[in-house]
Motif scaffolding. Sequence first.
Motif, mmCIF file in Angstrom:
data_model
loop_
_atom_site.group_PDB
_atom_site.id
_atom_site.type_symbol
_atom_site.label_atom_id
_atom_site.label_comp_id
_atom_site.label_asym_id
_atom_site.label_seq_id
_atom_site.Cartn_x
_atom_site.Cartn_y
_atom_site.Cartn_z
ATOM 1 N N ASP A 93 80.385 106.500 -27.771
ATOM 2 C CA ASP A 93 79.256 105.589 -27.889
ATOM 3 C C ASP A 93 77.930 106.336 -27.986
ATOM 4 N N ASP B 174 86.344 97.917 -41.380
ATOM 5 C CA ASP B 174 85.463 98.246 -40.257
ATOM 6 C C ASP B 174 84.736 97.033 -39.696
ATOM 7 N N GLU B 175 85.247 95.835 -39.917
ATOM 8 C CA GLU B 175 84.735 94.631 -39.267
ATOM 9 C C GLU B 175 85.871 93.907 -38.576
ATOM 10 N N GLN C 216 81.237 97.642 -37.300
ATOM 11 C CA GLN C 216 81.323 98.991 -36.747
ATOM 12 C C GLN C 216 80.448 99.979 -37.520
ATOM 13 N N PHE D 131 79.081 103.086 -35.946
ATOM 14 C CA PHE D 131 79.996 104.140 -35.525
ATOM 15 C C PHE D 131 80.469 105.004 -36.694
ATOM 16 N N HIS D 132 80.385 104.454 -37.915
ATOM 17 C CA HIS D 132 80.872 105.195 -39.080
ATOM 18 C C HIS D 132 79.747 105.841 -39.884
ATOM 19 N N ALA E 14 87.910 103.138 -36.669
ATOM 20 C CA ALA E 14 88.018 101.717 -36.997
ATOM 21 C C ALA E 14 89.124 101.052 -36.190
ATOM 22 N N LYS F 128 88.188 100.678 -32.456
ATOM 23 C CA LYS F 128 87.197 99.648 -32.196
ATOM 24 C C LYS F 128 87.783 98.244 -32.357
ATOM 25 N N HIS F 129 88.740 98.071 -33.261
ATOM 26 C CA HIS F 129 89.385 96.760 -33.402
ATOM 27 C C HIS F 129 90.113 96.374 -32.110
#
Length: 804
Positions: A267, A473-474, A494, A497-498, A509, A512-513
């Motif tokens: 983070d 990434d969503e 995200q 983060f990318h 990805a 985070k999912h």
Amino acid sequence: MKNANETKFVAAIDTSTDMLACTVARIDGADGSIDVLASGDHLCRRHANVELIDTLDATLARAGVAREQLDAYVVGRGPGSFTGVRIGISTAKGLAYGANAPLYGTSTLDASAWTAWLAGVRGLLGVAADAMRGEVYPALYRLDDAGVCRLFDRERVVKAAVAVEEWAGRADAAELQLTGDGLVRYGDRFEEAGLTSCIDRSLWWPSGEGLLRAWRVGAENADDVAGYGDPALVLPIYTRLSDAEENERKRLGLAQSEQGQTTGVADELAGRHLQFRPMGPADAEAAADLERSCFADAAHAPWSAAQFLEELSPSAAVPRSWWVAHDDGELVGYAGGMVVEHEVEILDVAVVSARRREGIARKLLAHVSYDAQMLGCTTASLEVEAGNSPAIALYEALGFTRVGVRPGYYGHGVDAAIMKAELPLVLPVDAASPEPTAAVVRAWPLAEPERTDEETAELARRRLVLAIESSCDETAAAIIDVEGNMLANQVSTQIDFHARFGGVVPEIASRKHVEAIVGVIDAALEEAGHALGLSGGTVAPAELAAIGVTQGPGLVGALVVGVAFAKGMAYAANVPLIAVNHLEGHLFANLLAQPDLKPPFIFTLVSGGHTMLVHVRDWGDYQVLGETLDDAVGEAFDKVAKALGLGYPGGPIISRLAETGDPKAIEFPRALNRKGDYRFSLSGLKTAVVNYIEQETAAGRTIHVPDLAASFEAAVFDVQYKKAWAALRETGAREYCIGGGVAANPHLRKMMMKKLGRQGVRVTLPPQGACTDNAAMIAEVARRKFERGEFASLNIDADPNMTL
């Protein structure tokens, strides 16, 4: 959950290894004893996502327990196979969420130790679980008649050779017994070191009963913890960050991450779209503008664009390091230095006034000092106006100290303070680094909503369909009713983060999912509940009519999370599952803007991963006229933006820059621009842009980025228009629509509306917010499949290569 003294039915699952562990047991509420009713443990390499729900269903049937009778779920959190761990946890989250039952996580290593204990193994036990890449997860335990005792604090990963050396060097190595699936691959190494005592091979994998035993020991210390049992809080046990993030930490001069990550994502490295890269000639003008704005009142003259270009010259006498910070394509800061023997002299640092006190200067200097260390520097030095207190305070925080003064250095009466520091610099986490998101602690299971007869009837009439999207990434969820009313649409992106990697990192990805999916679905159910005015303010999973999910195409690790969760939730809530093609979702996004859109029509898909031209003869009847042979349009935008150092995602940045550019300034090639050829090729155009950048840079000329952006866009969009118009003429269709992330580009939308509109073609454009990945478009497809009764089995798997 029942009263603590009541008997409970619990299901335990684990897919962290090649063993699919699945056990259903009865837990005595009085003494906590475990009575195994049935087990479905079996070796299952790479098919866990296909077999898990069916295995659970069969195990429940043998145990004589209905799914509705389960009071809790237990899942192995790993460590283990990255994909395997996510399949187990995502499925378990869906099961617990759909059933409104507690979910408890436990270490798979602990479960392996308890599996050995159940078989009568006693004494010192070493679990060597396979971590791939020549590594193992090593764990030592002491087993006695009372149970299993850990001899370590947290899970970790090491090279197999390191584990062998550590264990062989113990004073009690002769007592050590070995287990774990790592022995399949590395057993000979342990044997060569004299560690020859292995328990029976059939016990090398965790069992369902081992999971339950490990959980019960952990539960003794966790039953009173707030939020214990909430599926949102159950995450994989990570022993390291993704490779991309570990490399980024090294680049920033940060220490290697501690083993035993909470979320597995760094983070502190995520800044809101803020990105850092080496300065290039194209930055010279912007840097000079920023220099003038920052030092307008300074005693010394600001640097010019020519001076910056000179600093970047490859023929410079001594090495230089210059870095810039940019946000959404705008240069917001820079720093640079030159190497003199073993010291880097910081030459200039500037940050736009509106972005100060965000730690940008510290990060820029971190990059410069890192480069200097790679060039053999051990110290850093700089001069700063003696009266510039804010700058001096910054440098002191980085470890610089005053070592002298140069009187009148910046002009009459304006002294320079000379400062020096040892490398590496002191780099505390700064104000731009957000705190890790705190999980919302809540009592679980949730209180069941009390419905009025009218509410129950309304829900039955509405027949709500939940849609889940996790292809890239969503993490997204939407709820639609059978009439097509969108009641909820939630997206957790995200991008932050990318962005620092210039594109999506699949491993990040997927992690985070897993972390976000419960919260996103929570929000969607609550939004729908408020839209319907339900008492309790939320829709319960069992009140859904069906659950749809993106099956593919996309990133396999990302898809797995959504598919596994949806299957678990559908099974536990006892509602049908609907599998949706992500590409069809982009097509159906046009219905959100034009509900009366009907085939036949021509559809262009332009996204980050796909470019295709489709003749939609009817819903579900698609003739793909042509696809890209190489890069997709969105991918080409990202690569060009990266070549220019503009950041990620590239589409919005290039679009904004193109606003003030001349689309005819640079003549870029239009590939496959032949009559009757509906294929696309973007690699040649991308190469032409990169070559242009390199040629201009080598010549020392400043690139006018807006002109380049506008000319690149024109080359891409000219081909899109010509092929679309040719397809419309050939097929006779009089309607056209577009979809995908690039469909949000205002220049593409305007051009298609204008040019095709003049030809008498009705052009439908999806809402701007429905162009990028979202669950609303998935919901529209799922709703129609629900009406037709097109349901999926619970043994489907993610299909990353699915076609339209």
